[in-house]
Design a protein around this motif. Sequence first.
Motif, PDB file in Angstrom:
ATOM      1  N   ALA A   1     -16.593  10.128   2.060  1.00 36.25           N
ATOM      2  CA  ALA A   1     -16.892   9.739   0.682  1.00 36.25           C
ATOM      3  C   ALA A   1     -15.861   8.732   0.186  1.00 36.25           C
ATOM      4  CB  ALA A   1     -16.916  10.962  -0.218  1.00 36.25           C
ATOM      5  N   GLU A   2     -16.246   7.963  -0.829  1.00 37.36           N
ATOM      6  CA  GLU A   2     -15.354   6.974  -1.427  1.00 37.36           C
ATOM      7  C   GLU A   2     -15.004   7.375  -2.854  1.00 37.36           C
ATOM      8  OE1 GLU A   2     -17.433   3.303  -1.286  1.00 37.36           O
ATOM      9  OE2 GLU A   2     -17.434   3.160   0.899  1.00 37.36           O
ATOM     10  N   SER A   3     -13.867   6.891  -3.292  1.00 33.15           N
ATOM     11  CA  SER A   3     -13.466   7.007  -4.685  1.00 33.15           C
ATOM     12  C   SER A   3     -13.705   5.665  -5.359  1.00 33.15           C
ATOM     13  CB  SER A   3     -11.977   7.379  -4.781  1.00 33.15           C
ATOM     14  OG  SER A   3     -11.494   7.273  -6.104  1.00 33.15           O
TER      15      SER A   3
ATOM     16  N   ARG B   1       0.860  -1.178   0.000  1.00 32.32           N
ATOM     17  CA  ARG B   1       0.000   0.000   0.000  1.00 32.32           C
ATOM     18  C   ARG B   1       0.897   1.228   0.000  1.00 32.32           C
ATOM     19  NH1 ARG B   1      -4.440   0.394   4.460  1.00 32.32           N
ATOM     20  NH2 ARG B   1      -2.577   0.420   5.765  1.00 32.32           N
ATOM     21  N   MET B   2       0.562   2.197  -0.858  1.00 30.29           N
ATOM     22  CA  MET B   2       1.352   3.423  -0.887  1.00 30.29           C
ATOM     23  C   MET B   2       0.444   4.622  -1.083  1.00 30.29           C
ATOM     24  SD  MET B   2       3.202   3.319  -4.666  1.00 30.29           S
ATOM     25  CE  MET B   2       4.281   1.996  -4.144  1.00 30.29           C
ATOM     26  N   VAL B   3       0.909   5.771  -0.590  1.00 28.16           N
ATOM     27  CA  VAL B   3       0.198   7.040  -0.710  1.00 28.16           C
ATOM     28  C   VAL B   3       1.069   7.986  -1.509  1.00 28.16           C
ATOM     29  CG1 VAL B   3      -0.782   9.003   0.520  1.00 28.16           C
ATOM     30  CG2 VAL B   3      -1.002   6.702   1.475  1.00 28.16           C
ATOM     31  N   CYS B   4       0.471   8.601  -2.543  1.00 32.23           N
ATOM     32  CA  CYS B   4       1.207   9.493  -3.432  1.00 32.23           C
ATOM     33  C   CYS B   4       0.526  10.861  -3.442  1.00 32.23           C
ATOM     34  CB  CYS B   4       1.234   8.941  -4.849  1.00 32.23           C
ATOM     35  SG  CYS B   4       1.711   7.191  -4.968  1.00 32.23           S
ATOM     36  N   PRO B   5       1.293  11.944  -3.421  1.00 37.82           N
ATOM     37  CA  PRO B   5       0.682  13.273  -3.480  1.00 37.82           C
ATOM     38  C   PRO B   5       0.145  13.581  -4.861  1.00 37.82           C
ATOM     39  CG  PRO B   5       3.068  13.446  -3.542  1.00 37.82           C
ATOM     40  CD  PRO B   5       2.760  11.998  -3.310  1.00 37.82           C
TER      41      PRO B   5
ATOM     42  N   ALA C   1      -8.402  10.982  -3.454  1.00 36.84           N
ATOM     43  CA  ALA C   1      -9.200  11.665  -2.425  1.00 36.84           C
ATOM     44  C   ALA C   1      -8.448  12.862  -1.855  1.00 36.84           C
ATOM     45  CB  ALA C   1      -9.566  10.694  -1.311  1.00 36.84           C
ATOM     46  N   THR C   2      -9.176  13.631  -1.047  1.00 39.37           N
ATOM     47  CA  THR C   2      -8.571  14.748  -0.327  1.00 39.37           C
ATOM     48  C   THR C   2      -7.910  14.270   0.963  1.00 39.37           C
ATOM     49  OG1 THR C   2     -10.713  15.156   0.734  1.00 39.37           O
ATOM     50  CG2 THR C   2     -10.197  16.446  -1.233  1.00 39.37           C
ATOM     51  N   THR C   3      -8.198  13.041   1.374  1.00 38.12           N
ATOM     52  CA  THR C   3      -7.577  12.469   2.561  1.00 38.12           C
ATOM     53  C   THR C   3      -6.837  11.191   2.168  1.00 38.12           C
ATOM     54  OG1 THR C   3      -9.525  11.125   3.116  1.00 38.12           O
ATOM     55  CG2 THR C   3      -9.415  13.363   4.031  1.00 38.12           C
ATOM     56  N   GLN C   4      -5.964  10.730   3.036  1.00 37.81           N
ATOM     57  CA  GLN C   4      -5.186   9.521   2.762  1.00 37.81           C
ATOM     58  C   GLN C   4      -5.964   8.288   3.214  1.00 37.81           C
ATOM     59  OE1 GLN C   4      -1.059   9.930   4.058  1.00 37.81           O
ATOM     60  NE2 GLN C   4      -1.215  12.149   3.910  1.00 37.81           N
ATOM     61  N   ARG C   5      -7.155   8.133   2.640  1.00 37.41           N
ATOM     62  CA  ARG C   5      -8.060   7.058   3.034  1.00 37.41           C
ATOM     63  C   ARG C   5      -8.235   6.078   1.878  1.00 37.41           C
ATOM     64  NH1 ARG C   5     -13.736   6.390   2.458  1.00 37.41           N
ATOM     65  NH2 ARG C   5     -14.665   5.056   4.051  1.00 37.41           N
ATOM     66  N   PHE C   6      -7.898   4.820   2.113  1.00 43.06           N
ATOM     67  CA  PHE C   6      -8.080   3.796   1.098  1.00 43.06           C
ATOM     68  C   PHE C   6      -9.550   3.412   1.016  1.00 43.06           C
ATOM     69  CE2 PHE C   6      -3.633   3.663   1.768  1.00 43.06           C
ATOM     70  CZ  PHE C   6      -3.056   3.096   0.644  1.00 43.06           C
ATOM     71  N   GLY C   7     -10.041   3.265  -0.184  1.00 42.24           N
ATOM     72  CA  GLY C   7     -11.415   2.844  -0.370  1.00 42.24           C
ATOM     73  C   GLY C   7     -11.520   1.338  -0.481  1.00 42.24           C
ATOM     74  N   PRO C   8     -12.712   0.823  -0.780  1.00 40.70           N
ATOM     75  CA  PRO C   8     -12.895  -0.614  -0.988  1.00 40.70           C
ATOM     76  C   PRO C   8     -12.040  -1.105  -2.151  1.00 40.70           C
ATOM     77  CG  PRO C   8     -15.009   0.501  -0.753  1.00 40.70           C
ATOM     78  CD  PRO C   8     -13.976   1.572  -0.893  1.00 40.70           C
TER      79      PRO C   8
ATOM     80  N   GLY D   1      -3.294  19.401  -3.153  1.00 40.52           N
ATOM     81  CA  GLY D   1      -3.525  18.771  -1.870  1.00 40.52           C
ATOM     82  C   GLY D   1      -4.283  17.463  -1.918  1.00 40.52           C
ATOM     83  N   PHE D   2      -4.503  16.913  -3.118  1.00 43.60           N
ATOM     84  CA  PHE D   2      -5.168  15.618  -3.235  1.00 43.60           C
ATOM     85  C   PHE D   2      -4.143  14.498  -3.108  1.00 43.60           C
ATOM     86  CE2 PHE D   2      -8.302  18.417  -4.959  1.00 43.60           C
ATOM     87  CZ  PHE D   2      -9.524  17.805  -4.718  1.00 43.60           C
TER      88      PHE D   2
END
Length: 205
Positions: free
Chosen positions: A139-141, A50-54, A75-82, A58-59
């Motif tokens: 919200a989800e992406s 799992r990785m988070v990319c800017p 997303a606007t937050t570092q939240r993983f969706g389904p 700010g997304f």
Amino acid sequence: MIRQALAVLAIPGAAAAQQIDSVYTTYDWDTDCRTLEDNLPADEAAMSLRMVCPGPDGFYLMLAEGDARISIAYATTQRFGPWESFTPFNTVHDTVEWRRQRLNEKMQAFATIHRWDVGPSHYDREILVISTVATATGAESCMVGVIDTTTTPDANELARAVADRFAPGFVCGNAQPRAFGYVGIETPLPRRVPPHHDRAKGDHP
């Protein structure tokens, strides 16, 4: 290094009044993104990475990999969706197109267009995936539509039209993604694992 480019496109009709543009982000997955620790929740244990990319403005782009398949959220937050991916093995290209519209005097992303390679290496297909961008709390992406570039002419232009028409107001987990352009029996469609099994399902709006 993350590379960004802005493209302002001439859009006819109502979309022009909304001032829609595109921002392109190109990633080096090894250096631009932050890899998360391996202590995953039980329902995400199958994810090997799992990785988070800017992203722009700010997304964030959240990428999860498991069993040679990819799932991505924006997303606007570092939240993983389904988890949402294709059944065949797949991977993604390094450039993302973010579709933005003006809201409250500020350009805000509402959709992305991302090119995937889907299928075995000797017979993979390049698929443009149109997804929503989660901008509200909770919200989800999710994927809105897919376009098989192998057989669809002007696939990039069609992807932008699909993003602008269907992504705003698309309800993840209720509306279903669909294929646009040329659709054959070999066109892959995504599969989503919902977080709540009691959520009602519906058709694409």
